[in-house]
Design a protein around this motif. Structure first.
Motif, PDB file in Angstrom:
ATOM      1  N   SER A   1       0.936  -1.091  -0.052  1.00 31.70           N
ATOM      2  CA  SER A   1      -0.009  -0.099  -0.037  1.00 31.70           C
ATOM      3  C   SER A   1       0.825   1.269  -0.072  1.00 31.70           C
ATOM      4  O   SER A   1       1.965   1.284   0.472  1.00 31.70           O
ATOM      5  CB  SER A   1      -0.968  -0.065   1.188  1.00 31.70           C
ATOM      6  N   LYS A   2       0.266   2.422  -0.431  1.00 30.69           N
ATOM      7  CA  LYS A   2       0.936   3.541  -0.472  1.00 30.69           C
ATOM      8  C   LYS A   2       0.272   4.326   0.613  1.00 30.69           C
ATOM      9  O   LYS A   2      -0.738   5.288   0.103  1.00 30.69           O
ATOM     10  CB  LYS A   2       1.042   4.164  -1.757  1.00 30.69           C
ATOM     11  N   PRO A   3       0.951   4.807   1.487  1.00 27.88           N
ATOM     12  CA  PRO A   3       0.513   5.754   2.570  1.00 27.88           C
ATOM     13  C   PRO A   3       0.051   7.034   1.824  1.00 27.88           C
ATOM     14  O   PRO A   3       1.040   7.596   0.922  1.00 27.88           O
ATOM     15  CB  PRO A   3       1.406   5.576   3.628  1.00 27.88           C
ATOM     16  N   ARG A   4      -0.760   7.901   2.485  1.00 29.19           N
ATOM     17  CA  ARG A   4      -1.093   9.267   1.984  1.00 29.19           C
ATOM     18  C   ARG A   4       0.352  10.082   2.067  1.00 29.19           C
ATOM     19  O   ARG A   4       0.986  10.160   3.150  1.00 29.19           O
ATOM     20  CB  ARG A   4      -2.008  10.148   2.668  1.00 29.19           C
ATOM     21  N   GLY A   5       0.818  10.799   0.863  1.00 30.28           N
ATOM     22  CA  GLY A   5       1.892  11.622   0.941  1.00 30.28           C
ATOM     23  C   GLY A   5       3.276  10.752   0.738  1.00 30.28           C
ATOM     24  O   GLY A   5       4.370  11.345   0.881  1.00 30.28           O
ATOM     25  N   CYS A   6       2.988   9.501   0.424  1.00 32.69           N
ATOM     26  CA  CYS A   6       4.224   8.661   0.254  1.00 32.69           C
ATOM     27  C   CYS A   6       4.209   8.064  -1.119  1.00 32.69           C
ATOM     28  O   CYS A   6       3.233   7.503  -1.416  1.00 32.69           O
ATOM     29  CB  CYS A   6       4.214   7.534   1.224  1.00 32.69           C
ATOM     30  N   ALA A   7       5.542   8.360  -1.980  1.00 27.56           N
ATOM     31  CA  ALA A   7       5.459   7.789  -3.321  1.00 27.56           C
ATOM     32  C   ALA A   7       5.696   6.395  -3.333  1.00 27.56           C
ATOM     33  O   ALA A   7       5.667   5.792  -4.423  1.00 27.56           O
ATOM     34  CB  ALA A   7       6.548   8.653  -4.167  1.00 27.56           C
ATOM     35  N   VAL A   8       6.410   5.709  -2.547  1.00 22.63           N
ATOM     36  CA  VAL A   8       6.694   4.432  -2.315  1.00 22.63           C
ATOM     37  C   VAL A   8       5.688   3.473  -1.665  1.00 22.63           C
ATOM     38  O   VAL A   8       5.487   3.731  -0.567  1.00 22.63           O
ATOM     39  CB  VAL A   8       8.157   4.209  -1.796  1.00 22.63           C
ATOM     40  N   ALA A   9       5.582   2.499  -2.609  1.00 25.86           N
ATOM     41  CA  ALA A   9       4.474   1.438  -1.651  1.00 25.86           C
ATOM     42  C   ALA A   9       5.173   0.676  -0.599  1.00 25.86           C
ATOM     43  O   ALA A   9       6.459   0.528  -0.816  1.00 25.86           O
ATOM     44  CB  ALA A   9       4.092   0.429  -2.858  1.00 25.86           C
ATOM     45  N   GLN A  10       4.628   0.364   0.351  1.00 22.36           N
ATOM     46  CA  GLN A  10       5.019  -0.383   1.669  1.00 22.36           C
ATOM     47  C   GLN A  10       4.588  -1.718   1.774  1.00 22.36           C
ATOM     48  O   GLN A  10       3.168  -1.838   1.250  1.00 22.36           O
ATOM     49  CB  GLN A  10       4.777   0.523   3.055  1.00 22.36           C
ATOM     50  N   TYR A  11       5.326  -2.514   2.348  1.00 24.55           N
ATOM     51  CA  TYR A  11       4.748  -4.000   2.307  1.00 24.55           C
ATOM     52  C   TYR A  11       4.047  -4.202   3.578  1.00 24.55           C
ATOM     53  O   TYR A  11       4.378  -3.615   4.762  1.00 24.55           O
ATOM     54  CB  TYR A  11       6.146  -4.697   2.657  1.00 24.55           C
ATOM     55  N   ASP A  12       2.916  -4.620   3.427  1.00 21.65           N
ATOM     56  CA  ASP A  12       1.768  -4.740   4.839  1.00 21.65           C
ATOM     57  C   ASP A  12       1.536  -6.140   5.127  1.00 21.65           C
ATOM     58  O   ASP A  12       0.678  -6.370   5.922  1.00 21.65           O
ATOM     59  CB  ASP A  12       0.480  -4.098   4.392  1.00 21.65           C
ATOM     60  N   GLY A  13       2.384  -7.064   4.675  1.00 24.93           N
ATOM     61  CA  GLY A  13       2.224  -8.350   5.022  1.00 24.93           C
ATOM     62  C   GLY A  13       1.810  -9.231   4.172  1.00 24.93           C
ATOM     63  O   GLY A  13       1.926  -8.945   2.839  1.00 24.93           O
ATOM     64  N   ASP A  14       1.232 -10.431   4.312  1.00 24.38           N
ATOM     65  CA  ASP A  14       0.596 -11.471   3.242  1.00 24.38           C
ATOM     66  C   ASP A  14      -0.495 -11.775   3.299  1.00 24.38           C
ATOM     67  O   ASP A  14      -1.036 -11.622   4.672  1.00 24.38           O
ATOM     68  CB  ASP A  14       1.665 -12.842   3.439  1.00 24.38           C
TER      69      ASP A  14
END
Length: 636
Positions: free
Chosen positions: A97-110
């Motif tokens: 997912s991409k948090p608001r204001g963040c251009a890089v997607a983050q790993y949130d698990g499986d």
């Protein structure tokens, strides 16, 4: 019989395997590969697909390859359930997912995706459908050759055997064996173990009572010995005499006050004088009656000598018999000592198997040695017991010999005395005339009564007040003596009560001893039943298997038995078997479990290369074979 067959399995980026497709035979499929090529991973993929765990039962293991980031592990299987195909797929997908204001997607698990026959399912629905097909615990028992014999705790193993073999309870066994009819009737609603616990508690109580009774009896007997030294017969006689004297004194005082004492004293004096005349007349008649013919005692003495001679001869003969018995006992005891030394010299040599010539396992060797030592101890105990009986008989013979010798000495002395008496015997002359027995004493006492009566008459005639004072003084002394005697007689009542209490306690001691014997007899029946039940249950269980044998009970040091559940083959524990035999025993167990559950599932055999011939089993078998030349998996 429900049958599940694994037709195919597809692995994509699962653990160390990037992509693999396997088609399985309905009978046996072999997967060859060198170490770390992924043989066990195939088994892990199937268990993860069905239950979310690896083949060892752990839910925490690395599913995604560690050397390729961002991949999506997926396992697909085609199962044939009672002839109907079913396609299962499980996919482990990363969440980003991409948090608001963040251009890089983050790993949130499986997240895990589930499909059955290509229809997406929710996790709960998927698990319920799998559970409807097969229980996870049953699947593990039927697919892993080590699951039952090695991995399952022994209590669970025993519980499974009881369910599989349909073992009867204690009452069912009891009703089938007539020799335990008494035990069956005594149980009621209880089990044998519960009944045994009741008997054990009763035995403990009886022993506690028996331990306390000797102390209580000893206390009472000490009190009896303290009280028994008093002369109660003399005290009773003294009390009777003192009561009579007191009555006479009171009567004298009453008569003195009424003025009739002098008349009574004069009457007493006349009565005593009449008694004296009567006594003298009786003595004269007694002396006259003594003019009788004399008797010659020589015939009687001769008869007595003959009787003593016969007795003496008989005593000597019996003493010789005792001496022979004592010598025979010494010879028997010497033979027993030789046997004892022979037993003592025996050493244990039974740690070698008579069939294969190899050393027995430590447990069996220890059991054999314990049995050898027990047998040796039993024979020594029998020798000691027999020797004690011989010694007791010899001791009684020695006592009897001594008694006979002692009696012979007394008889010989009596013989010599009677013989000397006969030799010295002189026929009697006419007897001397004697007075009545005690005549002089009785006449002196009556004469004393007469003198006392005359003195009393004189005192009354001279001074009545002095007589009254004398009588009161005597009465006071009599009352003091009566108090002392009454105290002694009161101790007699306490003595009788204490003796009765001793008898009660001894009766209770005998009753408790009898009760303890009865309890021990019932406990022995329980122990006999326990041994019978152990053998019955063990035979019932083992009859369901071809190779496997189960040790369900162990003998304890105290003679009882304890539950266990050890897998054995020809007396060798499962842990000591080689890998090939462990696998075949596992197949034998799975065959029986499959018949019980009415279910056949794919069976995975790891390290199958160690077995030259697998135990026959009516289910799908997947062999995982270590092959050094196969650097990649090869399916045959």
């Amino acid at each position: 019989m429900n049958t599940i067959i694994l037709r195919s399995l597809d692995l994509n980026y699962f653990k160390g395997i990037r992509s693999l497709h396997i088609d399985f035979e309905a009978g046996m499929t072999s997967i060859y590969g060198d170490n770390a090529t992924g043989k066990t991973t195939v088994y892990d993929a199937l268990t993860w697909l069905l239950f979310g765990k690896d083949s060892s039962g752990s839910a925490k293991f690395s599913i995604k390859p560690t050397d390729i980031p961002g991949v999506t592990p997926m396992v697909t299987a085609i199962l044939e359930i009672n002839g109907e195909p079913m396609k299962l797929r499980k996919t482990l997908r990363e969440k980003w997912s991409k948090p608001r204001g963040c251009a890089v997607a983050q790993y949130d698990g499986d997240t895990t995706e589930y499909t059955i026959d290509d229809v997406p399912r929710k996790e709960g629905e998927y698990k319920r459908m799998i559970a409807a097909i097969i229980d996870e615990g049953v699947f593990k028992l039927l697919t892993n050759v080590h699951a039952f014999a090695r991995d399952l705790p022994w209590k669970e193993r025993r519980k499974q055997l009881a369910e599989v073999c349909g073992l009867p309870d204690d009452k069912a066994i009891l009703t089938s064996v007539p020799q335990f009819a008494e035990l069956a009737a005594a149980l009621g609603r209880r089990t044998v173990d519960e009944y045994k616990a009741v008997l054990t508690a009763e035995r403990k109580g009886a022993n506690k009572t028996l331990d306390s009774l000797p102390i209580r009896i000893d206390e009472c007997e000490r009190r009896v010995s303290e009280l028994d030294v008093l002369d109660y017969d003399k005290a009773q006689a003294d009390k009777s005499a003192l009561d009579a004297q007191k009555g006479a004194l009171l009567a004298d005082l009453s008569r003195l006050d009424g003025g009739s004492l002098l008349t009574a004293a004069e009457a007493d004096c006349r009565r005593y004088e009449a008694d004296l005349k009567t006594l003298d007349a009786e003595n004269a008649a007694h002396r006259a009656s003594q003019n009788v013919p004399v008797q010659d005692d020589r015939p009687a003495l001769s008869s007595k000598i003959n009787e003593l001679a016969w007795t003496l001869n008989n005593l000597d003969r019996m003493a010789e018999d005792c001496e022979k018995n004592i010598e025979a006992a010494d010879a028997q005891l010497e033979e027993y000592r030789a046997v004892w030394r022979s037993i003592q010299a025996e050493t244990f040599t039974g740690d070698i198997c008579p069939t294969c010539g190899q050393k027995l396992p430590a447990i069996e060797a220890a059991q054999a040695k314990a049995k050898f030592e027990q047998d040796k101890a039993d024979r020594e105990a029998r020798l000691v017991k027999d020797s004690d009986l011989i010694k007791q008989n010899q001791a009684s013979q020695k006592v009897r010999h001594a008694e006979l010798k002692e009696k012979a000495v007394r008889v010989r002395e009596e013989y010599e005395q009677v013989k000397a008496q006969l030799d010295a015997y002189i026929p009697p002359e006419a007897p001397a005339i004697e007075d009545l027995p005690g005549y002089k004493e009785r006449r002196a006492k009556v004469t004393q009564y007469i003198e006392e009566a005359r003195e009393k008459i004189g005192r009354i005639q001279s001074d009545q007040q002095a007589e009254r004072d004398r009588l009161n003084s005597q009465l006071s002394q009599l009352n003091m003596e009566l108090t002392r005697v009454s105290q002694v007689l009161a101790a007699k009542a306490q003595l009788d009560e204490t003796r009765a209490r001793v008898d009660e306690l001894k009766a209770e001691q005998r009753a408790q001893a009898t009760a303890l014997e009865e309890i021990d007899r019932k406990l022995a029946i329980c122990e006999e039943f326990s041994r019978y039940r152990c053998q019955f249950i063990t035979d019932s269980v083992n009859s369901r298997f071809k190779l496997a044998r189960f040790r369900l009970f162990t003998q304890q040091i105290n003679g009882g038995v304890a539950d266990c559940c050890d897998v054995m083959v020809d007396g060798v524990p499962y842990a000591d078997l080689n890998n090939a035999m462990q696998i075949n025993v596992g197949l034998d167990i799975i065959q029986t479990l499959s018949e019980h559950y009415g279910l056949r599932v794919p069976l995975f055999v790891d390290n199958a290369e160690s077995v030259t011939k697998l135990q026959e089993i009516a289910t799908q078998v997947v062999r995982l074979v270590v092959s050094e030349n196969d650097k990649e998996l090869r399916i045959v």
